[in-house]
Motif scaffolding. Structure first.
Motif, mmCIF file in Angstrom:
data_model
loop_
_atom_site.group_PDB
_atom_site.id
_atom_site.type_symbol
_atom_site.label_atom_id
_atom_site.label_comp_id
_atom_site.label_asym_id
_atom_site.label_seq_id
_atom_site.Cartn_x
_atom_site.Cartn_y
_atom_site.Cartn_z
ATOM 1 N N ALA A 96 -41.142 -32.205 18.918
ATOM 2 C CA ALA A 96 -40.436 -32.851 17.814
ATOM 3 C C ALA A 96 -41.141 -32.568 16.491
ATOM 4 O O ALA A 96 -40.489 -32.323 15.474
ATOM 5 N N ARG A 97 -42.483 -32.565 16.501
ATOM 6 C CA ARG A 97 -43.232 -32.238 15.280
ATOM 7 C C ARG A 97 -42.943 -30.809 14.835
ATOM 8 O O ARG A 97 -42.718 -30.557 13.651
ATOM 9 N N ARG A 98 -42.937 -29.884 15.792
ATOM 10 C CA ARG A 98 -42.639 -28.475 15.450
ATOM 11 C C ARG A 98 -41.231 -28.329 14.904
ATOM 12 O O ARG A 98 -41.006 -27.616 13.927
ATOM 13 N N ALA A 99 -40.275 -29.007 15.520
ATOM 14 C CA ALA A 99 -38.881 -28.926 15.052
ATOM 15 C C ALA A 99 -38.750 -29.465 13.626
ATOM 16 O O ALA A 99 -38.041 -28.876 12.800
ATOM 17 N N TRP A 150 -30.842 -38.264 14.798
ATOM 18 C CA TRP A 150 -30.831 -37.924 16.221
ATOM 19 C C TRP A 150 -31.953 -38.650 16.967
ATOM 20 O O TRP A 150 -31.976 -38.645 18.186
ATOM 21 N N MET A 151 -32.861 -39.309 16.265
ATOM 22 C CA MET A 151 -33.936 -40.084 16.892
ATOM 23 C C MET A 151 -33.647 -41.567 16.741
ATOM 24 O O MET A 151 -34.392 -42.306 16.123
ATOM 25 N N GLY A 207 -36.294 -43.883 18.554
ATOM 26 C CA GLY A 207 -37.686 -43.667 18.235
ATOM 27 C C GLY A 207 -38.245 -42.492 19.009
ATOM 28 O O GLY A 207 -37.605 -41.929 19.890
ATOM 29 N N PRO A 208 -39.458 -42.125 18.696
ATOM 30 C CA PRO A 208 -40.065 -40.945 19.318
ATOM 31 C C PRO A 208 -40.531 -41.212 20.742
ATOM 32 O O PRO A 208 -40.716 -42.361 21.139
ATOM 33 N N THR A 209 -40.706 -40.137 21.450
ATOM 34 C CA THR A 209 -41.306 -40.227 22.772
ATOM 35 C C THR A 209 -42.808 -40.066 22.616
ATOM 36 O O THR A 209 -43.287 -39.486 21.650
ATOM 37 N N ARG A 210 -43.538 -40.576 23.535
ATOM 38 C CA ARG A 210 -44.986 -40.475 23.466
ATOM 39 C C ARG A 210 -45.421 -39.018 23.641
ATOM 40 O O ARG A 210 -44.857 -38.304 24.445
ATOM 41 N N LEU A 236 -42.608 -36.336 8.009
ATOM 42 C CA LEU A 236 -42.431 -36.963 9.323
ATOM 43 C C LEU A 236 -43.038 -36.141 10.452
ATOM 44 O O LEU A 236 -43.271 -36.673 11.540
ATOM 45 N N SER A 237 -43.300 -34.868 10.204
ATOM 46 C CA SER A 237 -43.940 -34.047 11.231
ATOM 47 C C SER A 237 -45.427 -34.355 11.350
ATOM 48 O O SER A 237 -46.076 -33.914 12.294
#
Length: 112
Positions: free
Chosen positions: A44-47, A104-105, A108-111, A26-27
Motif C-alpha cells: 500500500a505504501r508503494r502504491a 478504497w481504504m 483502514g490499513p492492514t498491518r 500518506l505513504s
C-alpha cells in the motif's frame, strides 16, 4: 486556448498536486499512523508513492499544456508549494480528513 479552459487546467493541476502530495505523505508510516492509527502495509505504501509521483507528473503536464515551459514550471512549483502546505496543515489540524484521498481504504490499513 480560451481563458476558461486554461483556468480549468490550472485548477486540475492544483487538485493533482494536492492529491499527489497527500498520497506521498500518506505513504510515510508516521502520517499513516496519524490518519488511521496504524501503519500501512508495504504494498500500500508503494502504491501511494507511485500514485503520488504520477499525480505530480500529471500536474506538470497540465501546467505545460497551459503555458510555455518557463512559466509552466514556475506555476507548477508554486502549486506544489501550496499543495504541500495544505497537506501539512491538514496533517497538523485534522489528519483524518486525508482519508478522503484514499476512498478504497474504507476500513483502514492492514498491518505490515
Amino acid at each position: 486556448m480560451h481563458e476558461s479552459a486554461s483556468a480549468l487546467l490550472l485548477l486540475a493541476a492544483l487538485v493533482a498536486s494536492v492529491a499527489g502530495m497527500g498520497w506521498l505523505a500518506l505513504s510515510m508510516p508516521v502520517h499513516a499512523q496519524q490518519v488511521w492509527s496504524a501503519p500501512l502495509a508495504a504494498p500500500a505504501r508503494r502504491a501511494l508513492k507511485v500514485a503520488g509521483a504520477v499525480a505530480l507528473a500529471v500536474a506538470l503536464g497540465l501546467c505545460l499544456a497551459v503555458d510555455h515551459a518557463t512559466m509552466a514550471s514556475l506555476v507548477w512549483v508554486m502549486g506544489l508549494t501550496a499543495a504541500a502546505a495544505s497537506v501539512a496543515m491538514t496533517l497538523a489540524w485534522r489528519p483524518r480528513w486525508l482519508r478522503l484521498l484514499v476512498p478504497w481504504m474504507r476500513s483502514g490499513p492492514t498491518r505490515p
